[in-house]
Design an enzyme around this catalytic site. Sequence first.
Site, mmCIF file in Angstrom:
data_model
loop_
_atom_site.group_PDB
_atom_site.id
_atom_site.type_symbol
_atom_site.label_atom_id
_atom_site.label_comp_id
_atom_site.label_asym_id
_atom_site.label_seq_id
_atom_site.Cartn_x
_atom_site.Cartn_y
_atom_site.Cartn_z
ATOM 1 C CG LEU A 1 -1.836 -1.262 1.271
ATOM 2 C CD1 LEU A 1 -2.285 -1.590 2.682
ATOM 3 C CD2 LEU A 1 -3.025 -1.036 0.354
ATOM 4 N N PRO A 2 0.279 2.422 -0.367
ATOM 5 C CG PRO A 2 -0.989 3.903 -1.662
ATOM 6 C CD PRO A 2 -1.101 2.645 -0.849
ATOM 7 C CB THR B 1 8.123 2.394 1.869
ATOM 8 O OG1 THR B 1 8.738 1.469 0.979
ATOM 9 C CG2 THR B 1 9.191 3.175 2.618
ATOM 10 C CE LYS C 1 11.927 1.410 0.045
ATOM 11 N NZ LYS C 1 12.591 1.208 -1.254
ATOM 12 C CE LYS D 1 5.988 6.530 1.039
ATOM 13 N NZ LYS D 1 5.764 5.109 0.952
#
Length: 300
Positions: free
Chosen positions: A64-65, A95, A170, A245
């Site tokens: 998912l975003p 992420t 990450k 983001k």
Amino acid sequence: MTIGFVGTGTMGQPMLANLVRKGYRVVAYDIAPPALAAAVAAGARAAGSAAEAARGADLVVTMLPSSSHVEAAYLGAGGIAEGAGRGRLCVDMSTIDPAVSRRVAAALAARGVRFIDAPVSGGVPRALDGTLAIMVGGDARDVEEARPVLAAMGENVIHVGPVGAGEVAKLCNNLIAGVAAVAVSEAFRIAEGFGVDVKVLTDVISKSSGNTWVMEHMHPVPGLVARSASSRDYAPGFTTDLMAKDLGLAVNAARELRVPVVVAPAAQQVLRLASSHGLGRKDFTSVYTFLRPSSDQAPV
Ligand code: NAD
């Protein structure tokens, strides 16, 4: 083995296709009908909600975003927590903020459901090839249980530490990649201004200390790397908004620890500016197109 797969967008689609190809049954859900239709075309069965995708699945994968989408998909109405049976394992490959991973893990643990975070690196080309790098946070036994499924999507599956540790790895990686995209774009704009051939410069840098994965595999200048987004009019790939983001996640983490960070926030703001000029849904390497020379004729 049946996998519930939630979030079948740019990355989810090729990852799901690899699971189908390796013999897993996949039940998919995405809130966007075209994304769900693409999952069905790749061989998945469509579910009507995230809860339905999780119900009856042996393992749940989410892609998912961002943090809010993960919280909604797991803990919101019709979410995975409603469908996943006790003892099930959920693997979030998005992420997101490591603190949110820990929060979702705790909420699921209260219902007897297990959770690990397993964000990925490598972008669409390596998602297609099934060769993603996957960095995992969670209990060692849970990681081993998920490993065959992760190995169907990636070739380097690395257990980093407890829940949230995969996300920390990450965001550290993407801090470097995001800054590199801006730095490579700036360097090539300067070279062009002085009439240096961009192909020759690429050859020079690829053998020099400035070499970076972003230049080698995701060159911001079109026409130099065949599979780069820049060579497809910056079709993502990895969007400018998603990279902004991720730099924000890195900056927030640094703020929490009171680690001074100077370069990451600067790169994030360049990407935010590019986004506000219409490049948010383009690949993040389109930041190069945003860094055009000023029309001011006066020398600096
Ligand atoms: P994307 O926006 O293309 O896909 C995300 C999908 O999730 C969309 O189809 C969206 O409709 C769906 N979605 C959102 N909320 C939902 C919900 N509540 N329930 C079900 N579906 C929902 O994003 P992407 O590029 O596939 O990236 C996914 C994640 O992977 C992000 O966290 C991103 O940072 C990370 N990532 C992306 C890349 C890349 O190259 N694109 C590389 C590495 C990591």
